[in-house]
Design an enzyme around this catalytic site. Sequence first.
Site, PDB file in Angstrom:
ATOM      1  N   CYS A  11      59.397  19.341  35.293  1.00 24.24           N
ATOM      2  CA  CYS A  11      59.771  20.513  36.086  1.00 24.24           C
ATOM      3  C   CYS A  11      58.885  20.551  37.331  1.00 24.24           C
ATOM      4  CB  CYS A  11      59.587  21.783  35.258  1.00 24.24           C
ATOM      5  SG  CYS A  11      59.913  23.303  36.183  1.00 24.24           S
ATOM      6  N   CYS A  14      56.663  24.064  37.509  1.00 26.18           N
ATOM      7  CA  CYS A  14      55.464  24.321  36.696  1.00 26.18           C
ATOM      8  C   CYS A  14      54.824  23.050  36.152  1.00 26.18           C
ATOM      9  CB  CYS A  14      55.811  25.250  35.533  1.00 26.18           C
ATOM     10  SG  CYS A  14      56.946  24.505  34.346  1.00 26.18           S
ATOM     11  N   CYS A  65      68.856  19.876  40.413  1.00 23.99           N
ATOM     12  CA  CYS A  65      68.749  21.335  40.311  1.00 23.99           C
ATOM     13  C   CYS A  65      69.723  21.826  39.248  1.00 23.99           C
ATOM     14  CB  CYS A  65      69.068  21.987  41.657  1.00 23.99           C
ATOM     15  SG  CYS A  65      69.059  23.805  41.576  1.00 23.99           S
ATOM     16  N   CYS A 138      73.896   7.661  28.551  1.00 25.12           N
ATOM     17  CA  CYS A 138      74.069   6.540  27.624  1.00 25.12           C
ATOM     18  C   CYS A 138      75.545   6.240  27.387  1.00 25.12           C
ATOM     19  CB  CYS A 138      73.363   6.825  26.306  1.00 25.12           C
ATOM     20  SG  CYS A 138      73.853   8.380  25.529  1.00 25.12           S
ATOM     21  N   HIS A 441      73.779   9.784  20.637  1.00 20.94           N
ATOM     22  CA  HIS A 441      73.400   8.720  21.557  1.00 20.94           C
ATOM     23  C   HIS A 441      74.369   7.553  21.409  1.00 20.94           C
ATOM     24  CE1 HIS A 441      70.878   6.298  24.084  1.00 20.94           C
ATOM     25  NE2 HIS A 441      70.531   5.450  23.128  1.00 20.94           N
TER      26      HIS A 441
END
Length: 490
Positions: A11, A14, A65, A138, A441
């Site tokens: 991020c 932060c 974003c 994937c 996956h």
Amino acid sequence: VCRSNKSPWVCLTCSSVHCGRYVNGHAKKHYEDAQIPMTNHKKTEKQEKVQHTVCMDCSSYSTYCYRCDDFVVNDTKLGLVQKVREHLQNLENSAFTSDRHRKRKLLENSSLNSKLLKVNGSTTALCATGLRNLGNTCFMNAILQSLSNIQQFCCYFKELPAVELRNGKTAGRRTYHTRSQGDNNVSLVEEFRKTLCALWQGSQTAFSPESLFYVVWKIMPNFRGYQQQDAHEFMRYLLDHLHLELQGGFNGVSRSVILQENSNLSASNKCCINGTSTVVTAIFGGILQNEVNCLICGTESRKFDPFLDLSLDIPSQFRNKRSKNQESGPMCTLRDCLRSFTDLEELDETELYMCHKCKKKQKSTKKFWIQKLPKVLCLHLKRFHWTAYLRNKVDTYVEFPLRGLDMKCYLLEPENSGPESCLYDLVAVVVHHGSGVGSGHYTAYAAHEGRWFHFNDSTVTLTDEETVGKAKAYILFYVERQAKPGAEKL
């Protein structure tokens, strides 16, 4: 949160690092949690800006974003995003310098590589190249690796002339595509060609298919964002859009003209979907005959349908079978699935047939025959089924042959086919790991020059036929066996 080291996202607000959506989705949850305090306060201009939670993929350095559901192409005035990229790159370089040496020793000592040395008599390294996961991609990587190992299909694209994208000074060099660009500025065929060329080059580092992924976002809105997607659905969209683009002219040369000049593909190809034939229909195109019989008056209706793949149900009697080694009950085979697809069945009340002789909807039977087999037979096992509230996965193991899949008994006119024309050999398998279509996956197994490889995003490993045969297949790619004069039958 989960201490996973797969698909890390940092991020940029932060600096906390979370896993991507195909792992446990903590990066997305971090974004959602950050929005909660904002709902109870009056949104000032400053607070509005804070809501644009921007993060970066620590593997590919793409910036994204969550609020806009789009890539961030621009940077700050101070170039802070680029500084983060450079810092991550330096961290990766220093960390992997020692790690690569350790991995190289492990590779040299591995049993798989020992087998490779015995076969080839030399220290040949892995020549396969992995594909970076761009954040839950994937599903795309597994399909791309599978298609790259279908030689006739892959070679056609690799031999196409390069198409320079007309973007002024950035012609041919643009990495990112945004919503603001016109559709004329992107070429799926070109980016697909570049990706295929990057694979099997012997590169030690994984290739990042960013440019192709951005074009996919541009022309296939269904695949926007970073949710886990269905690999079969992506394959169909990809082939359909490649087919459509190849039909059009590019730089004054029609791709269909290039196709027809290729003698290996143009012969006896009559399967066309939405217009003229392309390499897509020449390789994957087959034709089904759909027979419907009215049970009241006996009127028969026949219809021919082109197909690029066949979606097969796993018969209901096998759906509770959880593992290959389970003793109770018979094992489900690919032949069981094909038989279920082609067997005569009575349509239920929701599928009543409009009989032209009876002039009303009547009970009827339906049967499929294959009128024309494709050069590459793609079989999709329908593992995901909708219930009242969610989509469940059928986890049944389905036994499939690696060589000699005989399709003659499903043909409409088997007597007109040659002795070898109905035999198919496996070239690739896509596997879904996990319980649901929106999670889990995807990986792929594929054969290349007589050896089997396992493609798990950026990681590529040599494997063996026994391991491939145990996979719970989702999509199977079979290549038509070519009869060689004087050669012994396999």
